[in-house]
Motif scaffolding. Structure first.
Motif, PDB file in Angstrom:
ATOM      1  N   PRO A 125       0.963  -1.260  -0.032  1.00 37.32           N
ATOM      2  CA  PRO A 125      -0.138  -0.154  -0.037  1.00 37.32           C
ATOM      3  C   PRO A 125       1.135   0.953  -0.023  1.00 37.32           C
ATOM      4  O   PRO A 125       2.429   1.258   0.260  1.00 37.32           O
ATOM      5  CB  PRO A 125      -1.123   0.322   1.632  1.00 37.32           C
ATOM      6  CG  PRO A 125       0.432  -0.687   2.059  1.00 37.32           C
ATOM      7  CD  PRO A 125       0.912  -2.007   1.464  1.00 37.32           C
ATOM      8  N   PRO A 126       0.520   2.600  -0.360  1.00 35.76           N
ATOM      9  CA  PRO A 126       1.143   3.496  -0.399  1.00 35.76           C
ATOM     10  C   PRO A 126       1.589   3.507   0.968  1.00 35.76           C
ATOM     11  O   PRO A 126       0.497   3.571   2.473  1.00 35.76           O
ATOM     12  CB  PRO A 126       0.237   4.562  -0.848  1.00 35.76           C
ATOM     13  CG  PRO A 126      -1.012   4.251  -1.016  1.00 35.76           C
ATOM     14  CD  PRO A 126      -0.811   2.245  -1.167  1.00 35.76           C
ATOM     15  N   PRO A 127       2.376   5.075   1.433  1.00 38.65           N
ATOM     16  CA  PRO A 127       2.224   4.868   2.899  1.00 38.65           C
ATOM     17  C   PRO A 127       1.148   5.904   3.730  1.00 38.65           C
ATOM     18  O   PRO A 127       1.333   5.552   4.935  1.00 38.65           O
ATOM     19  CB  PRO A 127       4.082   6.206   2.608  1.00 38.65           C
ATOM     20  CG  PRO A 127       4.345   5.017   1.401  1.00 38.65           C
ATOM     21  CD  PRO A 127       3.627   5.168   0.518  1.00 38.65           C
ATOM     22  N   HIS A 128       0.950   6.766   3.091  1.00 42.05           N
ATOM     23  CA  HIS A 128      -0.598   7.173   3.475  1.00 42.05           C
ATOM     24  C   HIS A 128      -1.333   6.744   4.519  1.00 42.05           C
ATOM     25  O   HIS A 128      -2.146   7.458   5.573  1.00 42.05           O
ATOM     26  CB  HIS A 128      -0.175   9.060   2.619  1.00 42.05           C
ATOM     27  CG  HIS A 128      -0.941   7.928   1.691  1.00 42.05           C
ATOM     28  ND1 HIS A 128      -1.489   7.430   0.411  1.00 42.05           N
ATOM     29  CD2 HIS A 128      -3.135   8.254   1.611  1.00 42.05           C
ATOM     30  CE1 HIS A 128      -1.857   7.746  -0.338  1.00 42.05           C
ATOM     31  NE2 HIS A 128      -3.167   7.566  -0.066  1.00 42.05           N
ATOM     32  N   VAL A 129      -1.694   5.606   3.678  1.00 37.48           N
ATOM     33  CA  VAL A 129      -3.023   4.467   4.289  1.00 37.48           C
ATOM     34  C   VAL A 129      -2.441   3.338   4.377  1.00 37.48           C
ATOM     35  O   VAL A 129      -3.308   2.198   5.570  1.00 37.48           O
ATOM     36  CB  VAL A 129      -3.337   4.712   3.138  1.00 37.48           C
ATOM     37  CG1 VAL A 129      -4.123   5.171   2.540  1.00 37.48           C
ATOM     38  CG2 VAL A 129      -2.766   3.517   1.562  1.00 37.48           C
TER      39      VAL A 129
END
Length: 327
Positions: A125-129
């Motif tokens: 997943p992308p870091p912000h989620v």
């Protein structure tokens, strides 16, 4: 002799005098004057030789086409206003689909056109989620009914198209069933992954960032957890726009499931557009034929679609089924 000649003149004079006297009396009364004026106007209008009613605008008759229902013939009242040949034509889907793609090209076509030629699972997943997702969070309705196994055993699909996915319960169930049969099946999941207004009242664990609910990311996390990234691919758009593009690109399904909007208009549109991209001999089916949602339009849409197209409709538990091989 002259006296006799003067008699008609005398009578005329006396008659004119009486008229003048009556007129004076009438004009002395304002109400009588108004009535006389209105009567004079009305008599003049009715005696006019020219009609004051504007003629109706010219129209072109509507000609009913003798062509099959899949083809719409239009006549025109003006150059810019098409007239359908019957009332149902406004509700038919008549887009021309592209030439059917071989099933082995479907996945790469979707990846190329929607994801810039890179799998959406890459670097997920992308870091912000990453800290907001659960390891798995699978939820569905009627997602494990026997209809899935029966239809997959029968159709042995190479391409499955699911309209309405939510968190992926039924898609992952179908992926597992096709894996057990040794099938190389691609499952396309059409959903805007927005849920519905207020859905987080029931799913409080689905997080939100700046108003963006994380259904899409949680769905992808579920696919990764069940090791189904090669079989299950999201198409994260509204059902109408996604089905239209699949038609344009020539993507067809051997098995298509409809389980998105439950109101009549949404279900009707999804069924009609999905039918266009069903491979000959394939099966289209859907949920909520025998649930509370049928009152909102699913059953009405399915029944009407089957009726106007002369199709046999079957039921399997809570699901409806239309098999193109027997129609």
């Amino acid at each position: 002799m002259k006296e006799k000649e003067d008699q008609p003149s005398l009578h005329r004079h006396q008659h004119q005098k009486r008229i003048v006297n009556v007129t004076k009396k009438l004009f002395a009364n304002n109400a009588a004057y108004v009535i006389l004026l209105l009567l004079s106007y009305a008599l003049g209008y009715l005696s006019s030789p020219t009609s004051h009613t504007p003629p109706p605008p010219p129209t072109t008759p509507i000609v009913v086409s003798s062509k099959p229902s899949s083809s719409i013939t239009l006549t025109r009242l003006t150059d810019n206003v098409p007239v359908p040949t019957n009332q149902l034509d406004n509700f038919r889907v008549t887009s021309r689909c592209g030439d059917s793609l071989p099933s082995q090209l479907v996945r790469q076509t979707i990846v190329d056109r929607l994801f810039n030629a890179t799998s959406p699972y890459t670097n997920f997943p992308p870091p912000h989620v990453s800290q907001l997702l659960r390891t798995k969070r699978v939820k569905g309705w009627g997602s494990y009914g026997g209809v899935f196994k029966r239809l997959i055993d029968k159709v042995r699909p190479r391409v499955v198209i699911e309209v309405g996915t939510f968190l992926g319960a039924s898609a992952l169930h179908m992926a597992n069933l096709t894996r057990q049969l040794g099938l190389d099946t691609q499952i396309l999941c059409i959903d805007d992954f927005r849920g519905w207004p207020g859905f987080r009242d029931k799913f409080k664990d689905i997080q939100m960032i700046n108003g963006d609910v994380l259904l899409y990311y949680q769905f992808m996390q579920n696919v990764i957890y069940f090791n189904a990234t090669e079989a299950v691919l999201p198409v994260p758009y509204s059902s109408g726009s996604a089905l239209m593009k699949l038609c344009e690109w020539g993507v067809v399904g051997d098995l298509i499931e409809i389980d998105a909007g439950h109101d009549f208009n949404s279900a009707w549109a999804d069924i009609n557009r999905a039918w266009q991209i069903l491979r000959p001999g394939g099966v289209i089916f859907g949920h909520d034929y025998f649930t509370a949602a049928d009152n909102r339009g699913v059953r009405r849409a399915v029944n009407l679609f089957a009726k106007i197209n002369g199709l046999q409709l079957q039921t399997d538990g809570q699901h409806w089924v239309i098999d193109s091989a027997v129609n």
